[in-house]
Design an enzyme around this catalytic site. Structure first.
Site: not given
Ligand code: NAD
Length: 484
Positions: A175, A178, A228, A283, A384
């Site tokens: 997945k 989006e 996140s 990240c 962050e």
């Molecule tokens: P996000 O958590 O909003 O979304 C990530 C995924 O989770 C998406 O596919 C989304 O559809 C899903 N999602 C979001 N909220 C959800 C919920 N409440 N319930 C179920 N699924 C949900 O993250 P983002 O904004 O897409 O990405 C940025 C974040 O990712 C930043 O915090 C960044 O630091 C982190 N990140 C971490 C790494 C790492 O290696 N640690 C790498 C890349 C990005």
């Protein structure tokens, strides 16, 4: 590019989601809509998992080297369509085209590394563990795995998992975020051309409903998540409840410290890349810049001068160094953090709030922004931001740097610039984050080393890619054997 409704990839075919819910995909540089993504439902997920489950026995019984040959073909096809993938990525995400190329390169490196399956997946043996008894452990694939990806690396992050899961003999459901579904749609077009057996690799687009359906599904063995921290915690908890394997990588608040003996001139290009590359949406991005001792004023002035030199604009322009943020909503969030920094008393020494591109007035831009004299308790030093906003926190010595790093809660990456091996050792030894840069601004492990943090930056124990990833995607079956 015409607006089009994106499809799911299930059982070797492109299929429309049964759901009527959709989301808009934007070109962040222009603020124009370029595609529509389906918010798929439980039924779409059930179809993908059923296809993956059906495909599993035969794929599992396919020799590892034969499975690896699909990846060799994929690598060649990715190389041929390298530029197309990179341009699709920049168009939907906004990052500078050269960064997009770097990201696609990292995606391909994971395919290359995974082809080492015939060495990396081997088990181990010991004769005579007791008289006449031998013991061996071999790694077996387990079934269907799924990955849930973030928006900031649309090409690379899914491939921290997908090629390893497949080459180990599992089948897979991806997945993507989006917010950036087009890059993996392009990539899956190539998968489709290569012709994996039906059902071995599937993709379902969407949002929370897809995630929850994957978490609930009894036929999913394990989940790889990157996103996140609040979502990572949620995924980790739910996988505990449903008994799934899980690796959940979360957010970050990375510190980059500069000792007085550091070579500032040599450091500056990598400092600017650390804080402003990918518009701060990595990240591994630097977020807090820590000058130690009397280097502070010089560092601030030279850093601001270098930031002013950067070209901000459309990522597709080869001259652009920093593109827009992902969305109008995220731009508002980042601007909100700048207002908080001002309200809490930090000194705004470079203000990117009013940046606009005259040719692209609808773009989601924020210019480079720097606060000086930030204190560790301020919101902008704790949370962050995920944008081009730098907090300078001045420190008297290395002990203060280590305290600052270890008190953030997040523990993804930390970097130190110094000319002293002894100081560097002390830093590496004492800080909690798991990815460390010494005279490097982005401490990014390549595919053959593990990627992931500690503390609130990672839940679970096996990280992304690296040799360990084969442990995540296999069960070690131990046989204790005696013959009469
Ligand atoms: P996000 O958590 O909003 O979304 C990530 C995924 O989770 C998406 O596919 C989304 O559809 C899903 N999602 C979001 N909220 C959800 C919920 N409440 N319930 C179920 N699924 C949900 O993250 P983002 O904004 O897409 O990405 C940025 C974040 O990712 C930043 O915090 C960044 O630091 C982190 N990140 C971490 C790494 C790492 O290696 N640690 C790498 C890349 C990005």
């Amino acid at each position: 590019m015409p607006d089009s409704l994106i499809k799911n990839y299930i059982n070797g075919e492109w299929v429309a989601s049964g759901s009527q819910q959709t989301g808009d995909i934007w070109n962040p540089a222009t603020g124009t809509k370029i595609a529509t993504v389906p918010y798929s439902d439980r039924n779409d997920v059930d179809m993908a998992v059923a296809a993956a489950r059906e495909a599993y026995p035969e794929w599992r019984a396919t020799p590892p080297l034969t499975r690896a040959r699909y990846l060799f073909r994929l690598k060649e096809a990715f190389e041929e369509q390298f530029e197309d993938i990179a341009r699709t990525l920049t168009t939907e995400h906004g990052k500078a085209i050269d960064e997009a190329r770097g990201e696609v390169r990292r995606m391909i490196e994971n395919v290359e590394h995974a082809t080492g399956v015939t060495t990396l997946m081997c088990g181990y043996t010991l004769e005579d563990i007791a008289k006449g008894i031998d013991c061996y452990g071999h790694r077996q694939p387990m079934g269907v795995f799924a990955a849930i990806a973030p928006y900031n690396f649309p090409a690379m992050v899914p491939w921290w998992f997908l090629p390893y899961a497949l080459v180990a003999g599992n089948t897979f459901v991806l997945k993507p975020s989006e917010q950036v579904p087009m890059t993996q749609t392009k990539v899956f077009d190539i998968i489709d051309e290569i012709g994996f057996p039906e059902g071995v690799v599937n993709m379902v687009h969407g949002s929370r409903d897809v995630v929850n359906a994957l978490l609930d599904h009894p036929d999913i063995e394990g989940i790889s998540f990157v996103g996140s921290t609040p979502t990572a915690k949620y995924i980790y908890k739910r996988c505990g409840e449903t008994g799934k394997r899980v690796q959940a990588l979360g957010g970050a608040k990375n510190i980059v410290a500069i000792m007085p003996d550091a070579d500032l001139k040599a450091a500056m290009p990598s400092l600017v890349t650390s804080f402003f590359g990918c518009t701060g949406q990595r990240c591994l991005s630097g977020s807090i810049l820590v000058p130690v001792g009397d280097v502070a004023d010089r560092l601030r002035d030279e850093f601001i001068a270098a930031a002013r030199e950067m070209k901000v604009g459309d990522g597709l322009d080869e001259q652009t160094f920093m593109g827009p943020l992902i969305s109008a909503a995220h731009r508002e969030r980042v601007l909100g953090y700048i207002e908080k920094g001002i309200a809490e008393g930090a000194e705004l020494v470079l203000d990117g709030r009013d940046y606009t591109d005259p040719e692209r007035p609808g773009g989601f831009f924020v210019g480079p922004t720097v606060f000086d004299r930030v204190t560790p308790d301020m919101t902008i030093a704790r949370e962050e931001i995920f944008g081009p906003v730098v907090s300078i926190v001045r420190a008297p010595d290395l002990d203060a740097v280590v305290d600052l790093v270890n008190s953030r809660g997040f523990a993804n990456a930390a970097c130190l610039y110094t000319a002293s091996g002894a100081v560097a050792r002390d830093f590496k030894y004492r800080v909690k984050p798991s990815m460390i840069g010494i005279n490097i601004g982005i401490a990014a492990p390549m595919s053959f080393f593990p990627f992931g943090g500690a503390g609130n930056s990672m839940f679970g124990d096996i990280k992304g890619h690296g040799q360990e990833i084969f442990q995540f995607f296999t069960d070690t079956k131990v046989v204790i054997e005696r013959w009469f």
